[in-house]
Design a protein around this motif. Structure first.
Motif, PDB file in Angstrom:
ATOM      1  N   LYS A   4       0.836  -1.207   0.000  1.00 43.19           N
ATOM      2  CA  LYS A   4       0.000   0.000   0.000  1.00 43.19           C
ATOM      3  C   LYS A   4       0.870   1.256   0.000  1.00 43.19           C
ATOM      4  CE  LYS A   4      -3.231   2.993   0.497  1.00 43.19           C
ATOM      5  NZ  LYS A   4      -4.188   3.304  -0.564  1.00 43.19           N
ATOM      6  N   ALA A  30       3.748   1.749  -1.023  1.00 43.06           N
ATOM      7  CA  ALA A  30       4.485   1.989  -2.268  1.00 43.06           C
ATOM      8  C   ALA A  30       3.547   2.319  -3.418  1.00 43.06           C
ATOM      9  CB  ALA A  30       5.328   0.761  -2.600  1.00 43.06           C
ATOM     10  N   GLY A  31       2.260   2.480  -3.115  1.00 45.85           N
ATOM     11  CA  GLY A  31       1.307   2.828  -4.170  1.00 45.85           C
ATOM     12  C   GLY A  31       0.957   1.650  -5.056  1.00 45.85           C
ATOM     13  N   HIS A  32       1.115   0.444  -4.530  1.00 47.19           N
ATOM     14  CA  HIS A  32       0.861  -0.742  -5.346  1.00 47.19           C
ATOM     15  C   HIS A  32      -0.402  -1.503  -4.951  1.00 47.19           C
ATOM     16  CE1 HIS A  32       4.237  -0.723  -8.095  1.00 47.19           C
ATOM     17  NE2 HIS A  32       5.005  -0.324  -7.112  1.00 47.19           N
ATOM     18  N   THR A  71      -0.709   3.555 -11.779  1.00 46.83           N
ATOM     19  CA  THR A  71      -1.914   2.767 -11.515  1.00 46.83           C
ATOM     20  C   THR A  71      -2.680   3.194 -10.277  1.00 46.83           C
ATOM     21  OG1 THR A  71      -0.557   1.153 -10.390  1.00 46.83           O
ATOM     22  CG2 THR A  71      -1.086   0.693 -12.694  1.00 46.83           C
ATOM     23  N   THR A  72      -2.098   4.081  -9.481  1.00 43.26           N
ATOM     24  CA  THR A  72      -2.815   4.501  -8.276  1.00 43.26           C
ATOM     25  C   THR A  72      -2.626   5.995  -8.036  1.00 43.26           C
ATOM     26  OG1 THR A  72      -0.909   4.057  -6.835  1.00 43.26           O
ATOM     27  CG2 THR A  72      -2.510   2.268  -7.071  1.00 43.26           C
ATOM     28  N   THR A 104      -2.087   7.157  -5.136  1.00 40.40           N
ATOM     29  CA  THR A 104      -0.964   7.242  -4.207  1.00 40.40           C
ATOM     30  C   THR A 104       0.341   7.410  -4.961  1.00 40.40           C
ATOM     31  OG1 THR A 104      -2.126   5.957  -2.530  1.00 40.40           O
ATOM     32  CG2 THR A 104       0.279   5.949  -2.417  1.00 40.40           C
ATOM     33  N   ALA A 105       0.536   6.619  -5.993  1.00 36.67           N
ATOM     34  CA  ALA A 105       1.759   6.741  -6.786  1.00 36.67           C
ATOM     35  C   ALA A 105       1.816   8.105  -7.464  1.00 36.67           C
ATOM     36  CB  ALA A 105       1.835   5.621  -7.817  1.00 36.67           C
ATOM     37  N   ALA A 162      -1.047   5.190   3.860  1.00 35.01           N
ATOM     38  CA  ALA A 162      -0.118   4.320   4.585  1.00 35.01           C
ATOM     39  C   ALA A 162       1.278   4.911   4.745  1.00 35.01           C
ATOM     40  CB  ALA A 162      -0.025   2.957   3.874  1.00 35.01           C
ATOM     41  N   ALA A 169       2.783   6.757   2.534  1.00 32.99           N
ATOM     42  CA  ALA A 169       3.502   6.775   1.254  1.00 32.99           C
ATOM     43  C   ALA A 169       4.309   8.059   1.030  1.00 32.99           C
ATOM     44  CB  ALA A 169       2.523   6.552   0.102  1.00 32.99           C
ATOM     45  N   PHE A 220       7.614   7.541   2.478  1.00 33.04           N
ATOM     46  CA  PHE A 220       8.400   6.559   1.731  1.00 33.04           C
ATOM     47  C   PHE A 220       8.965   7.165   0.450  1.00 33.04           C
ATOM     48  CE2 PHE A 220       8.108   2.856  -1.380  1.00 33.04           C
ATOM     49  CZ  PHE A 220       9.316   2.309  -1.009  1.00 33.04           C
ATOM     50  N   PHE A 221       8.110   7.811  -0.330  1.00 34.23           N
ATOM     51  CA  PHE A 221       8.558   8.320  -1.625  1.00 34.23           C
ATOM     52  C   PHE A 221       9.531   9.494  -1.485  1.00 34.23           C
ATOM     53  CE2 PHE A 221       5.142   5.710  -3.131  1.00 34.23           C
ATOM     54  CZ  PHE A 221       5.441   5.415  -4.452  1.00 34.23           C
ATOM     55  N   HIS A 248       6.701   1.373 -10.843  1.00 37.31           N
ATOM     56  CA  HIS A 248       5.449   1.822 -11.458  1.00 37.31           C
ATOM     57  C   HIS A 248       5.548   2.021 -12.975  1.00 37.31           C
ATOM     58  CE1 HIS A 248       2.790   2.146  -8.055  1.00 37.31           C
ATOM     59  NE2 HIS A 248       3.781   2.615  -7.331  1.00 37.31           N
ATOM     60  N   VAL A 302      -4.644  -1.410   6.104  1.00 33.83           N
ATOM     61  CA  VAL A 302      -3.352  -1.052   5.510  1.00 33.83           C
ATOM     62  C   VAL A 302      -3.306   0.382   5.002  1.00 33.83           C
ATOM     63  CG1 VAL A 302      -2.853  -3.429   4.791  1.00 33.83           C
ATOM     64  CG2 VAL A 302      -3.945  -1.851   3.168  1.00 33.83           C
TER      65      VAL A 302
END
Lengths: 333, 333, 333, 333
Positions: free
Chosen positions: A227, A229-231, B56-57, B59-60, B89, B91, B94-95, B231, C127
């Motif tokens: 989640k 990682a945006g996956h 795809t998301t 979030t990404a 979560a 993200a 993380f990013f 991604h 999550v």
């Protein structure tokens, strides 16, 4: 005619059908019936309880697993030609938070217990040098070589002795098994593999890969990392559905057999131009620049693999006539 | 009947067709014709040259952009109810490699220039306190409120004064524009937005979102970060194709209008139960536990939004009869 | 006259002597006799086996511990005024790899079990939302309040119930113990604390802080993380030597008692200007801008603590006459 | 007798005096008079305006600079024997957020333009492979070899052509300059170096290293990164004071000359056992296991450097009689 990558092939019609069929369903993320069937399907395939996570790329599948197997301050031993080192844009460093890839040499991108042991022995056991936490192997390798169960088991025993986790990049796992005919369980968890990426995109899938966890206690962590990682796709059912379609009736193995058969034809035609034995769906040949130019002029699309070398990759949907024509062209060079 | 999320709706038939139509093409990653048309399509839509990346998301899309706008050692000012803070979560951490989200309060998850200025002023200008680098707003907000171009422009001016980048989470950008009728350019780059996520998944897409860069000089960095985060899909054509299908003939706006219209019906039925005005496709209502139970018993599926509150979300494919029936049920409570 | 921070005071003469005495020794990193005595000295002090690591800053001591207690994808619950949130430049995000600080409110920067429980309950167990992994408290707090052993134990019980680690920022641990007279063990590991920073720099040290691990199995990880963060000094003996000098004959407690006594004098002079009770070596007072200006004009150096508030901090070496004069000046305001 | 590392030597008496003299001053962090003099002192030494940051380890000095020169998604080209690769516990990965070290081979840990160019050429210019952002060289190298200004300038030109930053690990910069007699400016910024660590700990310092920035616009970022990494000491005056003491009257060069002279004596005694020419204060010799055992038995302490090789390192305070005795022992082997 495409021989440059199995990445670029079409998705299998049954995969497309599965995506279409899963479309009109009210469920978000992985709360759908397809996603919920994944653990069961892979547990059956692997003859043990596993936890499975769909993602859209092999990079995500590999690196989420590696992040769970290796803390930021340790290292992952792999071959210097491994996909995670060469072709993932540093994704292992990103997902792990800075862990180090420790590179082995050796023919055909194959990792041997001897090379792993030597690498471990080379490292002083102090806080100044990064200590390894995991070994990652690719099966089939980046040069289309296949690990037999006994080979993986030898690596698994060594990894255990040295306190290392064992990871398998299975982007072409189907191609490997199609060749050896071994049981999935024997070449993975029974041999010590703790987590793997199980590739579908190169084998008739559209955009789904599976991260398979044999160390199931890592599942909660992987779910969160996915989640984060945006996956975690909101309509993940389309990923689960295509994986299930490929697992059904062994379609994944049929596809891999088709690709491998095409590669064997090309390999035989390649004769003593072959750089590695053809064990999966990749064919590496010694082909001079003028010869390569001639093949290109005939409409064949493939990778230049360094001076005097080319790479041909066959796919599940490769047309027999294209393969035969290319085989003839190779013989005629 | 699904009123819990637009995330869970089906993809539009034209999206499915586009995916099917793009399947049998020999191209890998974003080297296909659909992907190559994206920049042009969005540049036309935004009346300026932009760079676009499918992912795809949301979030990404959000977090890749934020990572390019904010270094690890600075912060991103956003609302405390922002999706990036509440539902991704971690993200952004993380990013970006550990940047800090700096949280604002205020009704309806809306960010105001006053709140941003106050947050900036609160922070000592020294190395001990994390300094902000960006502001992120969500349009429509997590409570279905819409920013007008003038509101964004006021934020954009402030951001510029304070040396902050401006990011827009546009998961429901279509719903916002369907309401205001404003031009995409006016509410984004002309108002100071430098990067945005442009949502399709909640609006008839299957699994494609767009990261739109108005600061085009960040494109190379984003391209690498996308790959590094796993991604860059190998058959990205399926993502580009569905985005193009939604852009064609304004399908994205039609879909959003349909969802918004359904929400308005529910909002009117909600009457003085309404917690926020209905400006997009979300309806927040004061509904007691017993009333909620009654709605559930009648087959309506929605989110409990804290004590005595529920959230209804409408989708592009919401059936008129379901909406009317629910409206009647709300009135009847 | 310095009342702005105990950070700025001189090192105690016995500390300087210890540094000089440890200079001419052939040993690198922590391979010297002083460093090797640390574990024993702290184990004796804490009446249990601990592992100890010298570092040069409280930020390093706090964040190395937090990185071992909280994975990158989880969170650390702390007070919104905690030093790790407010004054460490985002170091927790850097050391943990992006973990989130989850902020509590409440008077005096004190963390209560009720607030921790409420924060945990607020977070959905899925999550999408970051789950907490640890609680961090500061003792004495940033407002000079002290936790009694029973208070910490209540937090420790709750943390255990919720599966959270408990960390203590003990930058002014000496000042806290000097007030309560409690045993170090009672307010730490017996109460559930798993790791702490034990401050010396504000209490007569020159540049040494101790990271004390009660969960000793984390020691190997901490040792590596310390090196990896550039905090393994090559002549670490100078750090160990000053810590040992302060532990010897209870010098650390004597120093803290001196600072606390000075603060009490100022607190009594402050009378009903006091914002918090004076429990350690910090005094927060309601002092208007003109009054503050008058104190500054008289040569007193202190922090403006927001509108109408000032902070006075006393140090181990505060001269009695300076303290009395300032006390008189406060009364005279 | 210590010949294992210059890391372990005593600090010079003038350094100790400077620490003692800076103790009783009311100033925190780098707000003291010593710290404020640093930029000026180094600007004079380097004949240009530089910005300087004290830290306590070479690892911190190197990796803070590298983090400012290389984004997380790119790489740093260095020698495979470079300290940052071999002996910093993966610190570059931690500080940069996952950047990759790209390793060159070549004798004596020396980086050549040819090797850098070949490494750059080897990397495909696409998003799948990590692109380099910087080159890091160590001067004197880990094998005691010294770069002349012209050599660095050749690297600097290449780096500029390829769009790479140039970093110098100057842990033994003093030893290098003591040998060449070149101007500090000529071997650094005039040759293209943008940031360097300037070592003092191995050269008579106690615990201070300097990060010297020639690209001064990075200073604000470095200041924040230093704090965020826990490297902003609250009594930083003790670090600045010792650096100034070593710069004063060229003490740093005197110390380095002393160490180098001792190494030359040993190098001459080593004769054809020498593996590398002695250009700084390190001596690598072919010495068999029994010979090494004999030296150890005579009281000499040094590093085993792989099969049949030993490393001797001399320090500023090496006693002449010890050196002569060891030289004689080497001859006698």
């Amino acid at each position: 005619m495409r021989f440059f990558s199995d990445n670029a092939a079409a998705a299998h019609p049954r995969v497309i059908e599965a995506i279409v069929a899963s479309n009109a369903v009210d469920a978000a993320y992985d709360g759908d019936a397809w996603s919920e069937r994944l653990d069961g399907a892979f547990s059956e395939l692997f003859e043990t309880e596993v936890r499975t996570f769909w993602v859209t790329t092999g990079t995500a599948a590999n690196c989420l697993a590696l992040a769970a197997l290796c803390p930021p301050y340790r290292g992952i031993i792999c071959h210097k030609d491994a996909h995670i080192e060469v072709d993932e844009a540093g994704a292992p460093g990103f997902f792990t938070g800075g862990a180090k890839l420790m590179l082995l040499d050796g023919p055909g991108a194959k990792v041997t217990p001897e090379a792993v042991a030597a690498e471990c022995d080379r490292i002083r056991k102090d806080v100044h040098q990064v200590q390894p936490a995991a070994v990652s192997i690719t099966n089939a390798t980046e040069y289309g070589l296949v690990y037999r169960a006994a080979e993986v088991a030898a690596l698994g025993r060594l990894a255990k002795e040295r306190g290392l986790a064992l990871h398998m990049d299975g982007a072409r796992f189907a191609n490997a098994l199609a060749t050896t005919g071994e049981r999935p369980a024997d070449v993975t968890w029974r041999a010590g593999v703790e987590a793997m990426s199980f590739g579908f995109v190169k084998n008739g899938g559209l955009n789904a890969e599976a991260l398979v966890l044999f160390r199931t206690e890592l599942a909660d962590e992987i779910a969160v990392r996915r989640k984060r990682a945006g996956h975690l796709l909101s309509k993940g059912r389309m990923l689960a559905a295509q994986i299930l379609a490929l697992l059904e009736d062994g379609l994944w193995l049929d596809n891999a057999r088709a690709a491998n058969a095409a590669a064997r034809v090309l390999g035989e035609a390649g004769g003593n131009r072959l750089i590695y034995p053809v064990e999966a769906n990749e064919v590496f040949l010694k082909v001079g620049p003028e010869e390569a130019a001639s093949l290109i002029a005939q409409g064949y699309d493939f990778y230049d693999w360094g001076p005097g070398e080319i790479r041909l990759v066959t796919s599940w949907d490769q047309k027999a006539e294209d393969v035969e024509r290319l085989a003839a062209a190779l013989v005629a060079l």
